[in-house]
Design an enzyme around this catalytic site. Sequence first.
Site, PDB file in Angstrom:
ATOM      1  CD  GLU A  42      -2.848  -1.164   2.378  1.00  0.00           C
ATOM      2  OE1 GLU A  42      -4.033  -1.449   2.316  1.00  0.00           O
ATOM      3  OE2 GLU A  42      -2.239  -1.090   3.462  1.00  0.00           O
ATOM      4  CG  LEU A  90      17.519   0.287  -4.051  1.00  0.00           C
ATOM      5  CD1 LEU A  90      17.402  -1.203  -3.748  1.00  0.00           C
ATOM      6  CD2 LEU A  90      18.528   0.523  -5.163  1.00  0.00           C
ATOM      7  CE  LYS A 122      13.916  -3.308  -1.776  1.00  0.00           C
ATOM      8  NZ  LYS A 122      13.559  -3.302  -0.371  1.00  0.00           N
ATOM      9  CB  CYS A 420     -29.534 -10.589  21.015  1.00  0.00           C
ATOM     10  SG  CYS A 420     -29.659  -9.344  19.722  1.00  0.00           S
ATOM     11  CB  CYS A 435     -27.316  -5.844  16.396  1.00  0.00           C
ATOM     12  SG  CYS A 435     -28.369  -6.524  17.679  1.00  0.00           S
TER      13      CYS A 435
HETATM   14  S1  IVH Z   1      21.435  -1.425  -2.647  1.00  0.00           S
HETATM   15  C1  IVH Z   1      22.361   2.992  -3.333  1.00  0.00           C
HETATM   16  N1  IVH Z   1      20.976  -3.969  -2.245  1.00  0.00           N
HETATM   17  O1  IVH Z   1      16.248  -1.823   0.219  1.00  0.00           O
HETATM   18  C2  IVH Z   1      21.662   1.690  -3.345  1.00  0.00           C
HETATM   19  N2  IVH Z   1      19.647  -2.389  -1.099  1.00  0.00           N
HETATM   20  O2  IVH Z   1      13.970  -0.292  -0.698  1.00  0.00           O
HETATM   21  C3  IVH Z   1      21.456   1.171  -2.009  1.00  0.00           C
HETATM   22  N3  IVH Z   1      18.019  -3.363   0.430  1.00  0.00           N
HETATM   23  O3  IVH Z   1      17.693   1.330   0.716  1.00  0.00           O
HETATM   24  C4  IVH Z   1      20.704  -0.038  -1.919  1.00  0.00           C
HETATM   25  N4  IVH Z   1      18.532  -5.460   0.070  1.00  0.00           N
HETATM   26  O4  IVH Z   1      18.186  -0.565   2.489  1.00  0.00           O
HETATM   27  C5  IVH Z   1      20.622  -2.721  -1.952  1.00  0.00           C
HETATM   28  N5  IVH Z   1      20.700  -6.245  -1.915  1.00  0.00           N
HETATM   29  C6  IVH Z   1      20.350  -5.004  -1.648  1.00  0.00           C
HETATM   30  C7  IVH Z   1      19.319  -4.715  -0.709  1.00  0.00           C
HETATM   31  C8  IVH Z   1      19.004  -3.380  -0.478  1.00  0.00           C
HETATM   32  C9  IVH Z   1      17.754  -4.631   0.763  1.00  0.00           C
HETATM   33  C10 IVH Z   1      17.343  -2.199   1.021  1.00  0.00           C
HETATM   34  C11 IVH Z   1      18.211  -0.976   1.157  1.00  0.00           C
HETATM   35  C12 IVH Z   1      17.539   0.023   0.284  1.00  0.00           C
HETATM   36  C13 IVH Z   1      16.115  -0.440   0.333  1.00  0.00           C
HETATM   37  C14 IVH Z   1      15.281   0.137  -0.785  1.00  0.00           C
END
Ligand code: IVH
Length: 686
Positions: A42, A90, A122, A420, A435
């Site tokens: 969301e 990102l 991620k 009820c 109700c």
């Molecule tokens: S690189 C400048 N690699 O996801 C680029 N981020 O939603 C920095 N994150 O701010 C991020 N896994 O805190 C990178 N393998 C990964 C990641 C990762 C999780 C987090 C990170 C980022 C956020 C964005």
Amino acid sequence: MVAQDSDGAEGPRRRVQRLRVDIDQHRYRYYVLSDPSITDAEFDALYQQLARLEAEHPELDDPDSPTHRVGTAPSPAFAAVGHRQPMLSLDNAFDDSELLRWAERNNRILEGAPVRWTCELKVDGVAISVAYVRGRLDRAVTRGDGRVGEDVTANVRTIAGVPDYLEVDDPPALLEARGEIYYPVAEFEAMNDAREQEGLARFANPRNAASGALRQKDPAKTAQRPLRLVCHGMGAVQGLSVPTQSAFLEAIAAAGLPVAEQTCTLDDLDEVCRFIADWGERRHAPTYEMDGVVVKVDDLGQQRRLGATSAVPRWAIAYKYPPEERQTKLIDIFVNVGRTGKVTPFASFEPVLVAGSTLQLATLHNEDQARLKDVRPGDTVVVRKAGDVIPEVVGPVLSQRPDEVTSAGPWRMPKTCPFCGSAIERLEGEAASFCTNIDCPNRLLESLAHFAGRGAMDIEGLGYETARILRDQGLVSNIADVYRLSADDLLPLEGFGDKKVSQLLAGIEGSKTQPLERLLVALNIRMVGGTVARVLARHFGTLAAVRAADTDTIAAVNGVGPIRAAALRAFLDNPSSGALLDDLAALGVRTDTEAAQRSDLLDGWTVVLTGGLSGFTRDEAKQAIEDRGGKVVGSVSKKTGVVVVGVDPGSKAAKAVDLGVPTVDEDGFVALLDSGALPASGSPAQ
Ligand code: IVH
């Protein structure tokens, strides 16, 4: 919840403003309070809406928009530390075509030079920077707003697998790695189950649990949690030269820092898409929660050429998986009766594991929503949990609907209450059904628990379970009966010893002095929550005056309006509520408000609170200001009347000085509350 764009009349400027406020609030709940009120999906949808509107209306763009910032301002509970290099966020892609478009744009900027892509899971954790100076862990800092974060070094030192020293013979002068702190999923589930057993609220997801554990003031508390670190990126370095992202990861892994084993570097985008699809199938295999794949241009020279915007690098993108969906069998649709008598249908289905937890119930909200989804008992249904706790039935799998379910027809709201037997009615023009029995036993249970709860009469010892016992034993058949309870009624009950009974009775007696605004909240009147109760109490001063007011008079009170006024009047005109109010007054419950006598003292004042006060909680300070007609706002502007500066203040204190807004300490605040004027020595702050 969040402003939905249902108001067709709302122009883009207003919509953009609302989205910015909402997004900032959600970021604050997510990053600082570790307690988000909406799902990640969301949030992403709101963010995308804002980004789209800003792109369509460049005249509305603003350098201060959340799309140009990351995270949120650091909490004053930890020392603020500037990042040597900004910690960016990102950009997201939600399907292959968005990913390919991103790659094509990069190829264009790089003029067709071959690109290798590093693909990493991620990790859904808390972003952290760990800096090693000459091989020794020097500082661990959260992302904060991307430029300034919180110093959590003492806490990070307690995390298993975070080396104090790099395991290299000749450490670089500086090595800063970026990564995520996470709460392993299995431990998270066990911890949440234990919390539930102890009657504590469950954490929404492992990320919030990690954020809460990492931001403990006492490192010993962090040490008790099974937190882990995984590193994924390079911050500032001196004395280390690597050509690529993958080489950096190899170097830090060799130095003893934890990196993800699933990372791989690929030559072509088809393989990248396959990697993403593959891990989409195995989302729960890793020990941490992950919500997508991060694709990065591997070559650091190419990364430099691509550069970054103010919030995100162009050389990396997060491919986010859609919320996970599962199928299960719908057993039945039941209804619950809430404290205002509102009837809410909910689905009960065969237990199903979704995104790490077992679901078996989901609200269907109201008759229209239930019929729109057209789910029926016996259906196979799709359920999901979009990244956090709120389970949702998406809809039926029609191809699997058995004939007898088809012929049974759509679900209908029952005509009578299951608790009820009274009629269930739906008011014209409203989605909700009710109700009609004000004494419905389920409504009584819910309303009793609310009446005694925090923010209402605040009766210690009278929680949901005690309310259930009192109702089931026939000791309470309306709310006023609470004030008729005696030790003789309670002592025979199982589990009610002398101590518990005297505490409960003392709590009940003490609640009689709660001011009118609390009583109005407690009475379970539709659409009357804390804010409306406060303005009503301040305006009318006594319950008798509220009862005597006609709908128009009530509607004219600032902040009430005709719909709430009608709901309140309907409550007051109901003979059972009238009798209840008479009973409460006769039993000694206070029906006026202290604040009423001095409601104008801070009329027109706008007050900002920052830092801790010793004699007030934040809520009490706010209440004291509002009781006197003042307004509490979250940020300092030229229009702010005064900033109350407590212990460990945030940046608001400095902003007050910048803007020349007066400030007071706690003593000055007390004087202000008493006199309605700033003490002579008040302002300006140092
Ligand atoms: S690189 C400048 N690699 O996801 C680029 N981020 O939603 C920095 N994150 O701010 C991020 N896994 O805190 C990178 N393998 C990964 C990641 C990762 C999780 C987090 C990170 C980022 C956020 C964005």
